[in-house]
Design a protein around this motif. Structure first.
Motif, PDB file in Angstrom:
ATOM      1  N   TYR A 165       3.687   6.657  -0.825  1.00  0.00           N
ATOM      2  CA  TYR A 165       3.323   5.306  -0.387  1.00  0.00           C
ATOM      3  C   TYR A 165       4.577   4.486  -0.090  1.00  0.00           C
ATOM      4  CZ  TYR A 165       1.428   0.579  -0.391  1.00  0.00           C
ATOM      5  OH  TYR A 165       1.104  -0.715  -0.035  1.00  0.00           O
ATOM      6  N   ASN A 168       6.139   5.846   3.220  1.00  0.00           N
ATOM      7  CA  ASN A 168       5.405   5.813   4.487  1.00  0.00           C
ATOM      8  C   ASN A 168       4.528   4.583   4.708  1.00  0.00           C
ATOM      9  OD1 ASN A 168       6.109   8.590   5.432  1.00  0.00           O
ATOM     10  ND2 ASN A 168       5.018   9.184   3.572  1.00  0.00           N
ATOM     11  N   CYS A 169       4.139   3.897   3.646  1.00  0.00           N
ATOM     12  CA  CYS A 169       3.096   2.869   3.766  1.00  0.00           C
ATOM     13  C   CYS A 169       3.569   1.451   3.469  1.00  0.00           C
ATOM     14  CB  CYS A 169       1.925   3.191   2.829  1.00  0.00           C
ATOM     15  SG  CYS A 169       1.372   4.913   2.872  1.00  0.00           S
ATOM     16  N   HIS A 173       2.025  -2.231   4.507  1.00  0.00           N
ATOM     17  CA  HIS A 173       1.080  -2.732   3.510  1.00  0.00           C
ATOM     18  C   HIS A 173       1.752  -3.466   2.352  1.00  0.00           C
ATOM     19  CE1 HIS A 173      -2.437  -0.849   5.316  1.00  0.00           C
ATOM     20  NE2 HIS A 173      -1.701   0.228   5.520  1.00  0.00           N
ATOM     21  N   ILE A 212      -6.739   7.209   5.811  1.00  0.00           N
ATOM     22  CA  ILE A 212      -5.350   7.676   5.844  1.00  0.00           C
ATOM     23  C   ILE A 212      -5.226   8.884   6.769  1.00  0.00           C
ATOM     24  CG2 ILE A 212      -3.467   8.676   4.488  1.00  0.00           C
ATOM     25  CD1 ILE A 212      -4.593   7.072   2.075  1.00  0.00           C
ATOM     26  N   MET A 221      -2.759   1.439  12.422  1.00  0.00           N
ATOM     27  CA  MET A 221      -2.834   2.441  11.363  1.00  0.00           C
ATOM     28  C   MET A 221      -2.938   3.826  11.989  1.00  0.00           C
ATOM     29  SD  MET A 221      -2.954   3.311   8.198  1.00  0.00           S
ATOM     30  CE  MET A 221      -3.511   4.694   7.197  1.00  0.00           C
ATOM     31  N   TRP A 224      -2.460   9.837   9.640  1.00  0.00           N
ATOM     32  CA  TRP A 224      -1.436  10.529   8.861  1.00  0.00           C
ATOM     33  C   TRP A 224      -1.762  12.001   8.643  1.00  0.00           C
ATOM     34  CZ3 TRP A 224       3.308   8.865   7.911  1.00  0.00           C
ATOM     35  CH2 TRP A 224       3.565   7.494   8.064  1.00  0.00           C
TER      36      TRP A 224
END
Length: 252
Positions: A165, A168-169, A173, A212, A221, A224
């Motif tokens: 997370y 990559n996120c 976010h 995801i 988004m 992935w």
């Protein structure tokens, strides 16, 4: 007197005429479908003729229900891809802000059957039908089953998911899952805020895994699943679920 003759059916000169006739027929049928579905100007009139209090309901009935259904479940045209929006789902409650809905009705949604209505409906009518949908369907949307496990018998590892997370996120976010990462300023619609009540009502483990893996249409988004394997996606989903959408204080 010389009588005009028509070219034989099989002649080369007859073929363009038949093609033109087919094109005209196709255009006529397409226009009829647009009117039937409420995508033409003929169906916009009810919104102008009804009292303000009933305006949204009338516009929805005559313009939207043919695809979204009388009860907003989106089940009228099963062959639409993607399907018409189900306004009664937890996903709709989580995703559809009033601003986004007004924008969608006005300009349509690329890659879907949702057409723009900005030329047929006034801004007031668009606001009226959006508010009707929100008050009638979205406000009563259900809550996802939070006990459902990850798909394919996968078991997520929250610790490994945390590392993935952050890598990559979090840029979108945010470190705290509030959708305010450093890239969020440049993104529209804004990244998902996992800590909002609407997100916590919708994002169970299988939903997180799906979003995801497949991405979210109409947003930045990405899918992935093209980068991470199923186990890694399960790890990220488990981390987001435990850390943001269902933290311990919510489970007590």
């Amino acid at each position: 007197m010389h009588q005009p003759t028509h070219p034989p059916i099989g002649s080369k000169t007859a073929k363009p005429a038949r093609q033109a006739s087919l094109r005209n027929l196709s255009t006529a049928l397409h226009g009829a479908l647009l009117l039937f579905c409420g995508w033409g100007t003929a169906m916009a009139a009810p919104g102008d003729a009804t009292p303000t209090t009933n305006r949204g309901a009338e516009i929805f009935k005559h313009t939207c229900s043919v695809c979204h259904g009388d009860k907003g479940t989106g089940a009228m045209w099963g062959k639409l891809q993607p399907p018409a929006r189900n306004f009664t789902s937890p996903e709709s409650a989580a995703k559809l802000t009033r601003e986004r809905m007004i924008n969608s009705v006005t300009y349509g949604r690329g890659g879907t059957a949702m057409q723009p209505f900005g030329a047929q409906l006034s801004h007031g009518d668009i606001e009226a039908v959006v508010d009707y949908i929100r008050e009638t369907f979205i406000a009563n949307a259900g809550i996802s089953d939070m006990s459902l496990p990850l798909p394919n018998s996968l078991k997520g590892n929250r610790i490994k998911g945390s590392s993935l997370y952050q890598l990559n996120c979090s840029a979108c976010h945010g470190q705290s899952g509030n959708g305010k990462g450093p890239r969020a300023y440049f993104i529209n619609p804004k990244p998902r805020n996992f800590t909002l009540d609407v997100s916590r009502r919708w994002l169970n483990r299988p939903t997180l895994f799906r979003v995801i893996s497949e991405g979210s249409h109409g947003t930045e988004m990405p899918a992935w699943g093209k980068v991470l394997n199923d186990q890694e996606i399960a790890d990220v989903a488990e981390f987001v679920f435990q850390r943001f959408t269902r933290p311990k204080q919510l489970l007590k």
